[in-house]
Scaffold this motif. Structure first.
Motif, PDB file in Angstrom:
ATOM      1  N   LEU A 157      12.820  12.969  70.851  1.00  0.00           N
ATOM      2  CA  LEU A 157      12.295  12.541  72.145  1.00  0.00           C
ATOM      3  C   LEU A 157      12.452  13.616  73.212  1.00  0.00           C
ATOM      4  O   LEU A 157      11.575  13.809  74.058  1.00  0.00           O
ATOM      5  CB  LEU A 157      12.997  11.254  72.583  1.00  0.00           C
ATOM      6  CG  LEU A 157      12.613   9.990  71.801  1.00  0.00           C
ATOM      7  CD1 LEU A 157      13.556   8.851  72.128  1.00  0.00           C
ATOM      8  CD2 LEU A 157      11.172   9.597  72.115  1.00  0.00           C
ATOM      9  N   VAL A 158      13.589  14.334  73.175  1.00  0.00           N
ATOM     10  CA  VAL A 158      13.772  15.439  74.129  1.00  0.00           C
ATOM     11  C   VAL A 158      12.712  16.514  73.890  1.00  0.00           C
ATOM     12  O   VAL A 158      12.114  17.053  74.833  1.00  0.00           O
ATOM     13  CB  VAL A 158      15.192  16.026  74.011  1.00  0.00           C
ATOM     14  CG1 VAL A 158      15.307  17.333  74.787  1.00  0.00           C
ATOM     15  CG2 VAL A 158      16.222  15.031  74.521  1.00  0.00           C
ATOM     16  N   GLY A 159      12.459  16.831  72.627  1.00  0.00           N
ATOM     17  CA  GLY A 159      11.425  17.815  72.331  1.00  0.00           C
ATOM     18  C   GLY A 159      10.057  17.376  72.803  1.00  0.00           C
ATOM     19  O   GLY A 159       9.247  18.195  73.283  1.00  0.00           O
ATOM     20  N   VAL A 188      19.600  29.776  85.188  1.00  0.00           N
ATOM     21  CA  VAL A 188      20.519  28.635  85.203  1.00  0.00           C
ATOM     22  C   VAL A 188      21.198  28.489  83.840  1.00  0.00           C
ATOM     23  O   VAL A 188      22.403  28.191  83.762  1.00  0.00           O
ATOM     24  CB  VAL A 188      19.762  27.350  85.585  1.00  0.00           C
ATOM     25  CG1 VAL A 188      20.656  26.130  85.378  1.00  0.00           C
ATOM     26  CG2 VAL A 188      19.299  27.407  87.029  1.00  0.00           C
ATOM     27  N   SER A 189      20.451  28.701  82.762  1.00  0.00           N
ATOM     28  CA  SER A 189      21.051  28.646  81.425  1.00  0.00           C
ATOM     29  C   SER A 189      22.177  29.666  81.296  1.00  0.00           C
ATOM     30  O   SER A 189      23.250  29.362  80.742  1.00  0.00           O
ATOM     31  CB  SER A 189      19.983  28.920  80.360  1.00  0.00           C
ATOM     32  OG  SER A 189      18.939  27.976  80.421  1.00  0.00           O
ATOM     33  N   ARG A 221      23.840  21.334  75.934  1.00  0.00           N
ATOM     34  CA  ARG A 221      23.368  20.209  76.741  1.00  0.00           C
ATOM     35  C   ARG A 221      22.348  19.421  75.926  1.00  0.00           C
ATOM     36  O   ARG A 221      21.767  19.958  74.977  1.00  0.00           O
ATOM     37  CB  ARG A 221      22.735  20.697  78.037  1.00  0.00           C
ATOM     38  CG  ARG A 221      23.701  20.791  79.221  1.00  0.00           C
ATOM     39  CD  ARG A 221      24.863  21.705  78.956  1.00  0.00           C
ATOM     40  NE  ARG A 221      25.800  21.766  80.086  1.00  0.00           N
ATOM     41  CZ  ARG A 221      26.932  22.411  80.068  1.00  0.00           C
ATOM     42  NH1 ARG A 221      27.314  23.068  78.987  1.00  0.00           N
ATOM     43  NH2 ARG A 221      27.718  22.418  81.133  1.00  0.00           N
ATOM     44  N   GLY A 222      22.140  18.142  76.295  1.00  0.00           N
ATOM     45  CA  GLY A 222      21.257  17.316  75.478  1.00  0.00           C
ATOM     46  C   GLY A 222      20.579  16.220  76.259  1.00  0.00           C
ATOM     47  O   GLY A 222      20.269  16.364  77.446  1.00  0.00           O
ATOM     48  N   ALA A 223      20.378  15.088  75.580  1.00  0.00           N
ATOM     49  CA  ALA A 223      19.566  14.004  76.128  1.00  0.00           C
ATOM     50  C   ALA A 223      20.175  13.388  77.378  1.00  0.00           C
ATOM     51  O   ALA A 223      19.442  12.867  78.227  1.00  0.00           O
ATOM     52  CB  ALA A 223      19.371  12.931  75.055  1.00  0.00           C
ATOM     53  N   ILE A 254      18.341  22.723  78.220  1.00  0.00           N
ATOM     54  CA  ILE A 254      18.717  22.032  76.983  1.00  0.00           C
ATOM     55  C   ILE A 254      18.227  22.814  75.772  1.00  0.00           C
ATOM     56  O   ILE A 254      18.984  23.077  74.822  1.00  0.00           O
ATOM     57  CB  ILE A 254      18.135  20.602  76.972  1.00  0.00           C
ATOM     58  CG1 ILE A 254      18.790  19.748  78.049  1.00  0.00           C
ATOM     59  CG2 ILE A 254      18.327  19.956  75.595  1.00  0.00           C
ATOM     60  CD1 ILE A 254      18.116  18.405  78.254  1.00  0.00           C
ATOM     61  N   LEU A 255      16.954  23.201  75.811  1.00  0.00           N
ATOM     62  CA  LEU A 255      16.376  23.953  74.699  1.00  0.00           C
ATOM     63  C   LEU A 255      17.094  25.287  74.507  1.00  0.00           C
ATOM     64  O   LEU A 255      17.444  25.668  73.382  1.00  0.00           O
ATOM     65  CB  LEU A 255      14.887  24.183  74.960  1.00  0.00           C
ATOM     66  CG  LEU A 255      14.099  24.915  73.874  1.00  0.00           C
ATOM     67  CD1 LEU A 255      14.101  24.112  72.587  1.00  0.00           C
ATOM     68  CD2 LEU A 255      12.670  25.180  74.339  1.00  0.00           C
TER      69      LEU A 255
END
Length: 537
Positions: free
Chosen positions: A279-281, A306-307, A353-355, A388-389
């Motif tokens: 779903l994140v993708g 930021v990453s 980081r994630g959902a 996140i990616l």
């Protein structure tokens, strides 16, 4: 549920199962392949407009994931590393939030929205960390899991404060924010303990496996909801409730109900974890299409910057703060727990980081309290998705190699504790065997046979003898189970060791119960099969 909703569920779960199978066959990173597959699905016209409702992640998925993680973590290791875990779950989140906010404000975001972005990206994700934290010693895994369980609470409080400033115009106050964090933590812990107490009372009266399994499903939401209604931390309520029940559950839950619940939670969390990555993708194409407040190259550069800040702050933290703590605390007990810089790298690197971050970004309202559009909301969603990616791509694949390079010392205590537990529960069973055999009227030759082989009831050729052996075996399993819990309570063994051996005892009891059912269903059953002669004896 509409046909569209069913279609989405079928597509997401099918993609998750297929991609997970491919990743395991080819030994690829599961999170990365699931994200890539989700992004490809999001490019399809029919699935390009599927939103990820933040309520689904924060209120439906999150309590279940937190509860299972808290049930299966080591409370003893949490106690032993409480200071480090607390600092990482609070101080590191605050520092990351501030660093991201400074960078975002310098590149054009207002201070309130810059802090919103910082709070969104402050916590690591329990799902992402669990997906890559394999092959680590027990202490390292526990620290990572506990941090990812607790830091959500800190980040969500900071996000609420930042949103009030950005959306409602409430002035920011350090004292007010600090008080709010304290109240949120205290209220969440209190709510979790209260719900755990109620669950214990219910479990003492319910012995039906199906009712107990249903209660297990209800528990995380029963802890999360009242805490949120009281403006406390639902996250901490679920974690506290899970940790409390992990200590009393082995005494209360019947073996059949425990095995049933464990199987349910393993399948459920596997499906939720994988589906969240897909779903994140799927949100990535929508985040790019929805970007309007920044030019795409500018937003992409900002997201990459930021990453770098998110990753860099964590690395800086793990190679500065522990040394400052060492200067302040020179107790011998703390010196023994120190780890080398080389061994600290996996901890510093596992900052995915994630959902949860994406759900927090999507929860930012589109309009202010005055009805005006919230500027740069689209940029926050886009930057969060890219971070996140990036974190999964940059941090996930190298982590196994870094673990090997770090040459983390093996955890011999876990194997030692398991051997200790096996030895002690066997000794307890042998000690209790004469008394139990006398109480149950078990013939001496059956008791002797069971003493020689405590792994299961022997084959004695007669239904009556088999029933005597079964009853005695069940009595001894209760003795072994009680001894195992005593070893855990005295901290001779860890919760992880207890759960592993308890599952074996539960399986033995289930087999014994099935033997009884088979015997009752077939009173005239044929004699047992002789494996040596190939015929019935």
């Amino acid at each position: 549920m509409s046909h569209r909703s069913i279609e989405i569920v079928v597509v997401v779960v099918t993609a998750m199962l297929t991609l997970t199978w491919i990743a395991r066959r080819l030994r690829l990173s599961e999170p990365m392949l699931l994200l890539a597959g989700g992004a490809l699905i999001g490019l399809l016209p029919h699935f390009g407009d599927i939103p990820l409702p933040p309520e689904v992640v924060l209120f439906l998925f999150l309590p279940a994931l937190l509860y299972y993680e808290s049930l299966t973590t080591s409370l003893r290791e949490i106690r032993a590393n409480l200071r480090s875990i607390t600092l990482q779950a609070t101080g590191l989140v605050v520092l990351t939030t501030a660093a991201v906010a400074v960078l975002a404000h310098a590149t054009g975001l207002s201070w309130p929205l810059a802090f919103v972005l910082g709070a969104v990206l402050g916590p690591t994700d329990a799902v992402a960390v669990a997906a890559v934290a394999r092959g680590l010693p027990r202490r390292t895994v526990t620290m990572l899991r506990a941090e990812s369980l607790i830091n959500d609470a800190t980040a969500l409080v900071l996000l609420a404060v930042a949103l009030e400033a950005a959306v409602e115009g409430v002035p920011f106050s350090w004292s007010g924010t600090t008080l709010r964090v304290i109240v949120s933590y205290a209220g969440g812990i209190a709510a979790g303990l209260a719900v755990a107490g109620v669950i214990v009372v219910i479990r003492r009266r319910w012995r039906d496996p199906m009712l107990n399994s249903g209660l297990s499903v209800l528990t995380p939401y029963a802890a999360f909801l009242p805490a949120e209604l009281l403006h406390a931390s639902g996250v901490l309520a679920v974690v506290t409730c899970g940790l409390a029940l992990s200590q009393v559950g082995p005494r209360l839950i019947p073996p059949a109900a425990r095995l049933q619940a464990v199987s349910f939670w393993e399948v459920t969390t596997f499906l939720i974890n994988g589906a969240l990555f897909v779903l994140v993708g799927m949100q990535l194409p929508a985040a790019v299409r929805g970007l309007s407040s920044f030019a795409l190259p500018h937003a992409l550069l900002l997201a990459l910057a930021v990453s770098a800040v998110v990753i860099g702050v964590r690395l800086l933290w793990f190679y500065t703060v522990p040394y400052l703590v060492r200067l302040l605390d020179r107790r011998p007990s703390q010196r023994e727990r120190r780890i080398a810089a080389r061994h600290r790298l996996p901890l510093a690197w596992a900052g995915m980081r994630g959902a949860i971050s994406l759900a927090a970004a999507l929860s930012v309202p589109a309009l202010t309290a005055q009805g005006l559009p919230v500027q740069d909301r689209d940029a926050i969603v886009f930057i969060t998705t890219i971070v996140i990616l990036t974190s999964l791509v940059l941090l996930g694949p190298p982590l196994p190699a870094l673990i090997r390079w770090a040459r983390l010392p093996a955890d011999p205590t876990q194997a030692q504790e398991e051997r200790l537990a096996v030895r002690e529960i066997t000794r307890a069973a042998l000690t209790a065997l004469p008394e139990q055999a006398a109480r149950l009227g078990t013939p001496a030759h059956i008791a002797d046979a069971l003493a020689r082989d405590l792994a299961g009831p022997g084959r004695h050729g007669q239904a009556e003898a088999a029933e005597h052996a079964r009853q005695l075996k069940l009595a001894l399993l209760q003795v072994q189970r009680a001894t195992l819990i005593q070893l855990r309570d005295r901290r001779h063994i860890d919760d992880i060791v207890l759960r592993r051996l308890q599952s074996r005892l539960d399986a033995e009891q289930l087999l014994a119960d099935e033997d009884q059912e088979d015997a009752q269903a077939s009173p005239a059953a044929p004699p047992p099969f002789d494996a040596h002669s190939g015929a019935s004896s």
